[in-house]
Design a protein around this motif. Structure first.
Motif, short mmCIF file in Angstrom:
data_model
loop_
_atom_site.label_atom_id
_atom_site.label_comp_id
_atom_site.label_asym_id
_atom_site.label_seq_id
_atom_site.Cartn_x
_atom_site.Cartn_y
_atom_site.Cartn_z
N ASP A 148 7.54 1.78 7.73
CA ASP A 148 6.38 2.23 8.47
C ASP A 148 6.69 2.20 9.95
O ASP A 148 7.09 1.16 10.49
CB ASP A 148 5.19 1.33 8.13
CG ASP A 148 3.88 1.86 8.69
OD1 ASP A 148 2.89 1.15 8.57
OD2 ASP A 148 3.85 2.98 9.24
N ALA A 151 4.75 -0.52 11.89
CA ALA A 151 5.22 -1.88 11.66
C ALA A 151 6.44 -2.17 12.51
O ALA A 151 6.63 -3.29 13.00
CB ALA A 151 5.54 -2.08 10.19
N GLU A 168 -3.09 -1.95 16.27
CA GLU A 168 -2.18 -2.67 15.37
C GLU A 168 -2.89 -3.86 14.73
O GLU A 168 -2.70 -4.13 13.55
CB GLU A 168 -0.94 -3.13 16.15
CG GLU A 168 0.13 -3.71 15.28
CD GLU A 168 0.65 -2.73 14.25
OE1 GLU A 168 0.95 -3.18 13.13
OE2 GLU A 168 0.74 -1.53 14.53
N ARG A 171 -5.23 -2.50 12.06
CA ARG A 171 -4.44 -2.01 10.93
C ARG A 171 -3.92 -3.17 10.11
O ARG A 171 -3.93 -3.14 8.88
CB ARG A 171 -3.29 -1.15 11.46
CG ARG A 171 -2.52 -0.45 10.38
CD ARG A 171 -1.45 0.45 11.01
NE ARG A 171 -0.43 0.70 10.04
CZ ARG A 171 0.57 -0.11 9.74
NH1 ARG A 171 0.70 -1.23 10.39
NH2 ARG A 171 1.44 0.20 8.81
N THR A 172 -3.46 -4.21 10.74
CA THR A 172 -2.93 -5.37 10.04
C THR A 172 -4.05 -6.10 9.29
O THR A 172 -3.86 -6.55 8.16
CB THR A 172 -2.26 -6.34 11.03
OG1 THR A 172 -1.26 -5.63 11.74
CG2 THR A 172 -1.63 -7.51 10.31
N ASP A 174 -6.79 -4.74 8.07
CA ASP A 174 -7.28 -3.92 6.96
C ASP A 174 -6.27 -3.79 5.82
O ASP A 174 -6.65 -3.45 4.72
CB ASP A 174 -7.62 -2.52 7.46
CG ASP A 174 -8.92 -2.50 8.26
OD1 ASP A 174 -9.67 -3.48 8.13
OD2 ASP A 174 -9.15 -1.53 9.00
N ALA A 175 -5.01 -4.05 6.10
CA ALA A 175 -3.98 -3.84 5.07
C ALA A 175 -4.09 -4.96 4.03
O ALA A 175 -4.19 -6.13 4.36
CB ALA A 175 -2.59 -3.86 5.71
N PRO A 176 -4.07 -4.59 2.73
CA PRO A 176 -4.12 -5.62 1.70
C PRO A 176 -2.80 -6.38 1.68
O PRO A 176 -1.72 -5.81 1.76
CB PRO A 176 -4.32 -4.84 0.42
CG PRO A 176 -3.87 -3.45 0.71
CD PRO A 176 -4.05 -3.26 2.17
N ALA A 178 -1.64 -8.34 3.97
CA ALA A 178 -0.96 -8.26 5.26
C ALA A 178 -0.30 -9.58 5.58
O ALA A 178 -0.86 -10.65 5.37
CB ALA A 178 -1.95 -7.87 6.35
#
Length: 180
Positions: A148, A151, A168, A171-172, A174-176, A178
């Motif tokens: 990514d 990332a 960032e 996004r971090t 919300d990411a499952p 993370a």
């Protein structure tokens, strides 16, 4: 009380011959032209040249018959052509379905083979025979092309602009699963 006109049989004009045309004896000798016609009156005068010419009358009658046939047969011919197209489409569909049936029958025959069933059980369901060991790789090495880009930016030690840092962090979060 006589008015000068008599109504008796003697006052009628003479009749024309039964054939409708004057006989050859009444025509002048050496004349091939038809006798002069009486002046047309009423509707005959309106049709004028059409009623006087046989070819034109026949052509008009033939044209009328052809127009009538086109009107009567037009929808029938159109329906026939449409139905022929439908039949061709249905034949194509039947041929495709017959191919599908043949493929499904071949697959059914494969499933009747015990070796094929065993192979599918090993591949799909991870079955093993007693005494065998099965190994499953859970986390293979990721490819370099599948990383990514965000990332990579977040892991670098460079100073990021404030808006990119906010993006960032959202996004971090919300990411499952993370990693922090």
């Amino acid at each position: 009380m006589a008015t000068g006109r008599s109504r008796g049989p003697a006052s009628r004009p003479p009749r024309r011959p039964a054939g409708g045309r004057p006989s050859a004896s009444t025509r002048p000798a050496g004349s091939s032209a038809p006798p002069a016609a009486a002046p047309a009156t009423g509707w005959r005068r309106l049709l004028g040249g059409v009623t006087g010419d046989r070819r034109a009358r026949r052509a008009l009658a033939l044209t009328g018959v052809l127009v009538l046939l086109v009107i009567l047969l037009g929808s029938t011919v159109t329906a026939y052509i449409g139905q022929r197209g439908d039949i061709a489409a249905l034949r194509d569909k039947v041929a495709a379905q017959e191919q599908d049936v043949a493929a499904l029958q071949a697959e059914r025959e494969r499933w009747r083979d015990p070796v094929y069933v065993e192979q599918q059980a090993r591949q799909r369901l991870k079955f093993v025979k007693p005494g065998e060991k099965s190994y499953t790789v859970l986390d293979p090495e990721p490819d370099a092309g599948n990383r990514d880009p965000l990332a990579t930016i977040a892991s670098s030690d460079e100073e990021l602009p404030w808006y990119q840092g906010v993006w960032e962090s959202a996004r971090t979060a919300d990411a499952p699963g993370a990693r922090r």
